[in-house]
Design an enzyme around this catalytic site. Structure first.
Site, PDB file in Angstrom:
ATOM      1  N   GLU A   5       0.805  -1.208   0.000  1.00 39.64           N
ATOM      2  CA  GLU A   5       0.000   0.000   0.000  1.00 39.64           C
ATOM      3  C   GLU A   5       0.850   1.275   0.000  1.00 39.64           C
ATOM      4  O   GLU A   5       0.603   2.217   0.765  1.00 39.64           O
ATOM      5  CB  GLU A   5      -0.970   0.000   1.183  1.00 39.64           C
ATOM      6  CG  GLU A   5      -1.990  -1.120   1.118  1.00 39.64           C
ATOM      7  CD  GLU A   5      -3.048  -1.048   2.209  1.00 39.64           C
ATOM      8  OE1 GLU A   5      -2.891  -0.228   3.134  1.00 39.64           O
ATOM      9  OE2 GLU A   5      -4.020  -1.804   2.134  1.00 39.64           O
TER      10      GLU A   5
ATOM     11  N   GLU B 176      -4.951  -8.949   0.495  1.00 42.39           N
ATOM     12  CA  GLU B 176      -5.748  -8.690   1.694  1.00 42.39           C
ATOM     13  C   GLU B 176      -7.201  -8.719   1.276  1.00 42.39           C
ATOM     14  O   GLU B 176      -7.606  -8.008   0.337  1.00 42.39           O
ATOM     15  CB  GLU B 176      -5.400  -7.339   2.333  1.00 42.39           C
ATOM     16  CG  GLU B 176      -4.016  -7.287   2.930  1.00 42.39           C
ATOM     17  CD  GLU B 176      -3.701  -5.937   3.565  1.00 42.39           C
ATOM     18  OE1 GLU B 176      -4.658  -5.219   3.956  1.00 42.39           O
ATOM     19  OE2 GLU B 176      -2.510  -5.594   3.651  1.00 42.39           O
TER      20      GLU B 176
END
Length: 792
Positions: A419, A497
């Site tokens: 991220e 995720e």
């Protein structure tokens, strides 16, 4: 009588002397010495604490691993405290004395497997170096600075910038420390690199690259003999080569061996081999270095997903952080082993180490237990505290991960980031290419990934960020799978995720039950894996006070499996017939954290006296064809699982106390069943222990599962009480937990209020054998005592 009183003290003295003798009597070959014991610690910065003659007599004595943050009081007023579980950081000093009687012709290293963070290390007052990143292993050469007699190591740990990660990081020397003593001619630390590129049923070619260092003052002949042994210790192959090594030089031996009829490593059969590297100086054996490895073939296919040894498998994964609830980040090996046993029991076969390299012992366990692993270097790149260090330190930190971990058969992917905010910017693409190129050059046997967050889903494609990596990791982006596959058909992709319940953020409902994003991986064979966020509840990254962490995993911080987990087990272990009863009730006292991770409040009991006569939603997740539900013998009928979403049959039942039973059938035959019974009043304390015998090594632990039960032994979920624990004998309490992340009770106190009728205590052995007596008390019931034995 007098002898009985002093006998335990004599035993302790004997073991302390034995440890000292081990340091004194140094054999010719390599010694790896546990360096965790008898450190001195001070919380707070002190001038001069690095100096050899500094007076530390008033400092606290402790053993490693150690996390000082978990010992502190929760503080609601800490800035950004939700990230670090509302626990402070600070600056701490560690010091340790040791003696080496004979150091001539010896090479001595100290290895730290994790210090959080910004550590400075000193030996006898001389600074060895600085390491800012708190998640990697590193070592220093002590040899030039050692002296006969007493030596002192000092370590300054600076976590004054806490919180410095998005989750709970802990503070201190939180992983193991080792002292490594070798001959001047020896295998370089982490100096072997083993690959198995050519494999068939008949044979496997093993390429071993071994770097040997010569610290002798003259050039010497060096012979490297490499012996491969199978898991039973039988020799599978052997090879030997000789070179002349100059003083201060090194040589990398490139050796090729063949294993006949190899036993392949897989998730179902994690077969391991060892490579024994024997170093001979002239004709004398001076060093033996052991490397564990596995023989397996892995590949990724853009259309079909992941293959191991030619078999196409779907990765059923979890993201796991490194803390373990009440022990913080100073996690004993057995605690991690138990946690991995829990996730394995649910059918999990893969783990993403989020978001940092783990302790090496965890990777050893994954090798032995058969987990696929994604090893990850960083979370963010130039954000959080690491921004100031990234340019100067990224290469050393990535190299540390690759060099230490490259021989683990469990690892199938390297991840260089998670991220990252630069994903859509030119500098981000350039930085990713730099990292990927470095990994390809240093360790080319595996592909490289970097994980992208939802906000980058649309703009990462034209930026070139996704194309700069081998494999693209998607966080919470199930709706983009098919779209991106159509646009980029050669892209290898996986769910790095994923929500554990709802489909993305859309909250789509089907038959009153939301679809699970697990099906997005199942239905799209080009998606090779699903990794749940998060498998186990963890400290930090909370939704705000009083929550101390992330509460929406399918296993809580005590290691207790939640009702939500049974859906996953039903899907991940289809060969094991299963049905479970769970009850949905919005009035349950549960902490769900962030709204878009919420799922229905589920309980796994049938004790709701306050709801008599009210209709409750009962869910029965299963992998069988049909389910029948009975309440006190009355059948609510038999239903087909195929008529319901998520393999979860739904019922609406007016509550009345008694027995609720689910019977699952395949082809009309009973395959599985589950029973819930209404509990009465609390009558006693029930304690179950995972192990009643421990090693007397100062590090082994036992988990005490404490339950409040009625006269029939049924858990009473609605009568929580304050528990008090007392220990006598050679052991200590290192953590007391109940799984409720809203609790303000200290994890290190000997009192804890039960939650849903349960609590967990972790007891650690001392370094002397004996009998540990543990007594648990609660108001209104008799004390419960259990005995744990410790043996050499």
């Amino acid at each position: 009588m007098a002898l009985r009183k002093i006998f335990p003290h004599l035993i302790i003295l004997f073991f302390l002397l034995l440890n000292t003798i081990e340091l004194f009597a140094l054999p010719a070959r390599r010694q790896v010495i546990n360096f965790d014991f008898d450190w001195k610690f001070n919380l707070g910065d002190i001038s001069g604490a690095s100096k050899e003659k500094f007076k530390d007599t008033e400092w606290r004595q402790l053993n490693l691993p150690h996390d000082w943050s978990i010992e502190q009081e929760f503080d609601e007023n800490l800035q950004n405290g939700q990230r670090n579980a509302w626990l402070p950081g600070g600056i701490g000093w560690y010091r340790k004395y040791f003696e080496l009687k004979y150091i001539q012709d010896k090479q001595v290293y100290i290895q730290f497997d994790g210090v959080y963070h910004q550590s400075d290390v000193y030996i006898n007052g001389k600074r060895l170096g600085f390491r800012p990143y708190g998640y990697v292993s590193f070592l220093y050469d002590l040899t030039p600075h050692l002296k006969k007699g007493k030596n002192v190591i000092a370590v300054r740990v600076d976590h004054s910038n806490a919180p410095s990660s998005r989750w709970y990081s802990g503070s201190g020397i939180y992983r193991h420390v080792k002292l490594i003593i070798t001959s001047p001619m020896h295998v370089e630390p982490w100096g072997t690199y083993i690959t198995t590129d050519k494999i068939s049923n008949e044979s496997a070619q093993v390429d071993i690259h071994t770097t040997v260092i010569n610290k002798n003052i003259t050039a010497r002949d060096c012979r490297l003999e490499t012996i491969i042994k199978d898991s039973q210790g039988k020799v599978s192959a052997k090879v030997s080569h000789v070179v002349n090594l100059v003083s201060g030089g090194s040589h990398t031996f490139d050796q090729q061996l063949t294993i006949q009829n190899p036993r392949l490593w897989s998730t179902d059969s994690p077969e391991l081999y060892t490579a024994e590297s024997n170093v001979y100086k002239d004709e004398d054996l001076v060093d033996t270095y052991i490397t564990t490895f596995g023989v397996r073939d892995i590949r990724f296919d853009a259309q079909k997903g992941f293959f191991i040894n030619g078999e196409n498998i779907l990765l059923k994964g979890m993201n796991l952080h490194q803390d373990a609830g009440c022990v913080g980040t100073a996690v004993p090996d057995r605690v991690w082993e138990r946690r991995l046993e829990k996730v394995k029991s649910l059918g999990c076969n893969a783990i993403r180490m989020s978001h940092n390299p783990p302790a090496p012992e965890i990777l050893d366990m994954c090798d032995r237990m058969g987990f696929i692993v994604i090893d990850e270097a960083f979370d963010k790149w130039k954000s959080m505290y690491y921004e100031a260090y990234f340019d100067d330190w990224w290469q050393a930190d990535v190299e540390s991960m690759l060099k230490r971990d490259r021989n683990h058969p469990s690892i199938v992917l390297w991840s260089v980031g998670n991220e990252v905010s630069e994903a859509s910017k030119p500098e981000g693409v350039k930085r990713l290419k730099m990292l990927v190129d470095f990994v390809h050059k240093y360790e080319p046997s595996r592909l490289v990934t970097c994980v992208v967050q939802p906000s980058r889903a649309e703009d990462m494609n034209p930026s070139g960020f996704a194309e700069a990596m081998d494999v693209v990791g998607y966080n919470y982006m199930e709706p983009w799978y098919k779209k991106h596959k159509a646009e980029y058909p050669n892209r290898i992709m996986f769910g790095a995720e994923c929500y554990p319940f709802y489909r993305g953020r859309e909250f789509q409902y089907k038959a009153f039950v939301p679809d699970n994003p697990w099906y997005d991986a199942v239905e799209n064979e080009f998606v090779f894996g699903y990794f749940m966020w998060a498998g186990i509840d963890y400290l930090g990254e909370s939704s705000g006070w009083p929550s101390k962490g992330w509460p929406t995993g399918i296993i809580n911080t005590c290691g207790y499996i939640k009702p939500n987990a049974w859906f996953f087990k039903s899907q991940w272990k289809p060969e094991e017939p299963l049905v479970r009863i769970t009850v949905q009730y919005d009035g349950l006292d549960m902490d769900h954290g962030k709204a878009h991770w919420s799922w229905p409040k589920l309980a796994e009991h049938w004790t709701f006296p306050e709801l008599t006569g009210q209709v409750l939603r009962v869910e029965t997740p299963t992998n069988c064809e049909t389910v029948e539900l009975l309440l006190n013998g009355f059948s609510y009928g038999e239903k087909k699982t195929s008529d319901y979403a998520n393999s979860t049959v739904v019922w609406y039942v007016p509550y009345t106390s008694g027995t609720l039973q689910a019977i699952a059938r395949n082809k009309g035959e009973i395959a599985a069943s589950h029973v819930l019974e209404t509990a009465g009043e609390v009558q006693r304390i029930l304690v179950s222990i995972d192990r009643k015998e421990l090693k007397a090594n100062g590090q082994d632990v036992a988990h005490l599962n404490i339950s409040l039960v009625d006269a029939e032994g049924r858990l009473v979920p609605n009568a929580d009480r304050l528990l008090t624990l007392k220990i006598n004998g050679p052991g200590r309490l290192i953590g007391f937990d109940n799984g409720d992340l809203r609790s303000n009770e200290s994890y290190k106190a000997n009192t804890r209020t039960s939650y849903w009728g349960r609590a967990l205590a972790i007891v650690q052995s001392h370094r002397s054998p004996g009998r540990i007596s543990v007594t648990i008390s609660a108001e209104g019931v008799e004390d419960k005592s259990v005995v744990i034995r410790t043996e050499e």
